[in-house]
Scaffold this motif. Structure first.
Motif, mmCIF file in Angstrom:
data_model
loop_
_atom_site.group_PDB
_atom_site.id
_atom_site.type_symbol
_atom_site.label_atom_id
_atom_site.label_comp_id
_atom_site.label_asym_id
_atom_site.label_seq_id
_atom_site.Cartn_x
_atom_site.Cartn_y
_atom_site.Cartn_z
ATOM 1 N N LEU A 10 55.154 13.624 82.934
ATOM 2 C CA LEU A 10 56.076 13.293 81.841
ATOM 3 C C LEU A 10 55.263 12.856 80.765
ATOM 4 O O LEU A 10 55.722 13.023 79.611
ATOM 5 C CB LEU A 10 57.034 12.387 82.373
ATOM 6 C CG LEU A 10 58.176 11.910 81.313
ATOM 7 C CD1 LEU A 10 59.110 13.101 80.713
ATOM 8 C CD2 LEU A 10 59.281 10.812 81.978
ATOM 9 N N PRO A 37 61.168 8.455 77.867
ATOM 10 C CA PRO A 37 62.073 9.133 77.194
ATOM 11 C C PRO A 37 63.585 8.683 77.036
ATOM 12 O O PRO A 37 63.948 8.314 78.208
ATOM 13 C CB PRO A 37 62.189 10.756 77.777
ATOM 14 C CG PRO A 37 61.416 10.227 79.191
ATOM 15 C CD PRO A 37 60.680 9.069 79.178
ATOM 16 N N GLY A 38 64.325 9.013 76.128
ATOM 17 C CA GLY A 38 65.583 8.692 76.109
ATOM 18 C C GLY A 38 66.119 7.124 75.922
ATOM 19 O O GLY A 38 67.241 6.653 76.119
ATOM 20 N N GLU A 78 68.169 6.511 73.027
ATOM 21 C CA GLU A 78 69.425 7.084 73.139
ATOM 22 C C GLU A 78 70.299 5.969 74.287
ATOM 23 O O GLU A 78 71.668 5.789 73.795
ATOM 24 C CB GLU A 78 69.683 8.332 74.159
ATOM 25 C CG GLU A 78 68.644 9.412 73.381
ATOM 26 C CD GLU A 78 69.472 10.127 72.509
ATOM 27 O OE1 GLU A 78 70.640 10.288 72.511
ATOM 28 O OE2 GLU A 78 69.260 10.669 71.241
ATOM 29 N N ARG A 131 57.177 8.896 69.330
ATOM 30 C CA ARG A 131 56.946 8.284 70.493
ATOM 31 C C ARG A 131 55.728 7.732 71.242
ATOM 32 O O ARG A 131 55.522 7.729 72.445
ATOM 33 C CB ARG A 131 57.723 9.212 71.435
ATOM 34 C CG ARG A 131 59.300 9.504 71.405
ATOM 35 C CD ARG A 131 60.209 8.554 71.853
ATOM 36 N NE ARG A 131 61.618 9.142 71.410
ATOM 37 C CZ ARG A 131 62.487 8.452 70.339
ATOM 38 N NH1 ARG A 131 61.681 7.601 69.513
ATOM 39 N NH2 ARG A 131 63.543 8.693 70.144
#
Lengths: 435, 212
Positions: free
Chosen positions: A102, A152-153, A156, A230
């Motif tokens: 990842l 990640p995310g 969000e 990121r």
């Protein structure tokens, strides 16, 4: 490789996790009252301890938003009992690692190249975690790098996390939503900023340039060419995190030197730049032979001069002796509201005077010994006392400025760190107050 | 360009432009300037062509990940993660087709045009399972182990399903989904959870009584 499997992916999953905590807190209360009714003599601290553990467990499973919120709350002594603070402070060190594929995927997604195309070597396992990311060690051209990679995310899911955590946090702490709405908005804004590493890079470079003249404080070099939204790359620094330094064998002179550097760094930022590193967590500072290194400018706060003057006016000793002037200053800051009845007005004024007397103590004599444990104890006692005060709890309305959250957080964090180190530092009032 | 590649690219363009497969072999051949005869030398039918299209996506992904410098050092869990991330990356090239095709298909149903993808992926997954048994990452469960590739295929379909519905920036949430679901899958396969579940099923199954 037992990475990540406990992190909830969907909103529903997160809801379930929080509902679980609610139940656990409830069960702890039941146990507590059950034991009390049969007279086993557990005290309330015990209960807080157990609830804090349950809440903390949930927060750490969720990572991201709630975790940062937990850290934020943990540092505000007025909002949380001491037991919660202890549990939440652990948050930064317990994040489970991201898998290497990842991490590689994030590199390809954000930079179009894998880690081994950007660096010569790249350590597959993380050197340490951060609440919304983790740090890997990498090398290139004989230089060592610390590469921070974000989950990640996170950006969000942050908003929805906050929406879910808010009512529960409020209930656990016992506050009304309406009264603290603007505080939550402030926290949300800061949290969203933290997910933007491009912004962090800019701020890091700006703040370290502005503070470069300070003695005993240094900053890692940043590398915009290996950074993006990121991913954030800086020079690798070897050293002890501040908590490990504090527990280590350092002698008093060294503790004083590190403490002084920390104090000077905050003094300069808050009183001169009015833009400061608002995350005084021990993991964000390293002690190495040349001195103190400041890492992680993810959370920075800018304050306006008007607010700054109103807030730090309270350092003026004369103000505490003058009731009318004190009330006026409290009205200016929005802590006293025009509609307050005389009795509660006097009550708030006296409480504030008591708080200020304690919090401003390090500024009084130009010198302060943070190794004296009674100072932090008195701050905690004050918070505890305010929390138990029913007359305070009954007060309505939004009070104070949301800007004060991060100023208080910075100072409370600074005091905690200096106490942990046991440093004796030279202090002084800002120039505009000294005359 | 060889006819095979030309036809596959022509299929992709047609899907992108019209949102459905070409109506007939002559219709596709005409736009591409390929003789019908040459079409049938490559593919038996339009379905066979599409099946080959998706198989190709898996094959390219396999090549890409296995060429990676880190591949040899990876355990099975990391290999599956690397495959799925690379698959998402590769699928961006054909995202429009992916959206048209997979948005309306449940991960559980298996249409004709996906046979190639299924076969190719299960082949790869069998190697993965062998690797995982060798490293001890998943327990060997005799005949049941034969079902693992099918389970991983279902997982791939779930990832595609999540990805076509993902609206997050750069599909970051798909990445998070891959990470979390893969960890869950391997954690389940490593522990006794699956054995216990089967044991319970056997206990409730009608033939369980006869044994006792």
């Amino acid at each position: 490789m037992a990475a990540q499997s406990t992190i909830r992916s969907s909103r529903l999953g997160r809801m379930a996790a929080f509902a679980g905590t609610g139940a656990r807190v409830g069960i702890n209360y039941l146990k507590h009252y059950g034991q009390r009714s049969i007279g086993s003599g557990v005290d309330e601290n015990d209960l807080h301890e157990r609830n804090a553990e349950a809440v903390y467990k949930t927060f750490s499973e969720l990572k991201g938003g709630p975790l940062k919120l937990a850290q934020m709350l943990s540092i505000d002594h007025n909002l949380l009992p001491a037991a919660y603070a202890g549990q939440f402070a652990k948050a930064q060190y317990s994040a489970p690692p991201l898998s290497y594929p990842l991490v590689a995927r994030t590199f390809r997604r954000e930079m179009g190249r894998g880690p081994l195309e950007v660096f010569e070597t790249f350590c597959e396992s993380a050197a340490h975690g951060a609440s919304i990311g983790q740090v890997h060690k990498a090398t290139r051209d004989g230089r060592d790098f610390a590469v921070k990679v974000q989950y990640p995310g996170v950006a969000e899911s942050l908003r929805s996390d906050l929406r879910i955590v808010k009512p529960i946090a409020l209930q656990v702490i016992g506050l009304r939503e309406r009264d603290v709405e603007n505080y939550f908005r402030e926290v949300e804004t800061r949290l969203l900023e933290e997910t933007d590493y491009t912004l962090e890079l800019e701020r890091s470079m700006e703040l370290s340039r502005a503070s470069s003249h300070l003695e005993g404080v240094s900053f890692p070099r940043y590398f915009p060419e290996y950074s993006c939204r990121r991913i954030l790359t800086m020079e690798w620094i070897d050293g002890l995190t501040l908590d490990r330094f504090a527990k280590g064998p350092a002698d008093q002179a060294e503790r004083d030197r590190v403490g002084q550097a920390l104090w000077d760094f905050y003094e300069f930022q808050i009183h001169t730049l009015q833009l400061f590193h608002a995350d005084p967590h021990p993991g964000n500072f390293l002690v190495s032979p040349p001195g103190l290194t400041v890492l992680d400018f993810g959370c920075t706060k800018k304050i306006e001069t008007l607010f700054y003057r109103r807030h730090f006016r309270f350092l003026d000793e004369r103000l505490l002796g003058d009731r009318d002037a004190l009330e006026e200053a409290l009205v200016d800051l929005g802590i006293l509201l025009p509609g307050d009845a005389d009795a509660s007005r006097a009550r708030i004024r006296d409480l504030c005077a008591a708080s200020i007397a304690i919090l401003a103590r390090p500024f009084r004599d130009g010198f302060f010994d943070f190794s004296d444990p009674s100072f932090m104890r008195s701050i905690y006692d004050l918070g505890e006392q305010n929390r138990r005060d029913d007359s305070l709890r009954g007060l309505r309305g939004q009070r104070g400025s949301p800007d004060s959250i991060y100023v208080n957080r910075a100072y409370f964090g600074l005091y905690s760190l200096l106490s942990a180190i046991g440093a004796r530092v030279k202090t002084r009032l800002p120039a505009w107050l000294a005359t | 360009m060889e006819n095979k590649e030309k036809l596959l690219a022509g299929f992709r363009d047609h899907m992108g432009r019209h949102g459905h497969p070409p109506a007939s072999v002559p219709a596709l051949c005409e736009t591409l300037g390929v003789a019908e005869r040459d079409f049938y030398l490559e593919f038996g039918s339009l379905e066979a062509l599409e099946s080959s299209f998706w198989e190709d996506l898996v094959a390219k992904t396999v090549t890409a990940v296995e060429e990676g410098p880190e591949w040899q050092g990876f355990g099975a869990r990391q290999r599956l993660l690397a495959f799925l991330f690379a698959f998402l990356e590769k699928s961006l090239d054909v995202r429009t087709v992916l959206l048209f095709r997979f948005r309306s298909v449940s991960p559980l149903c298996n249409p004709e045009w996906l046979r190639g993808m299924e076969r190719r992926f299960k082949e790869w997954a069998s190697d993965l399972v062998a690797h995982a048994s060798a490293t001890g990452e998943i327990a060997d469960r005799g005949r049941l182990s034969g079902l693992y590739p099918a389970a991983f295929y279902l997982h791939l379909r779930a990832v595609i399903d999540f990805n076509v519905k993902d609206t997050s920036m750069r599909y970051e949430r798909s990445d998070a989904f891959v990470e979390k679901s893969t960890h869950l899958a391997f954690d389940l396969l490593r522990t006794q959870a699956i054995d216990s579940a089967f044991d319970l099923l056997r206990f409730f199954a009608p033939w369980g009584h006869r044994a006792g």
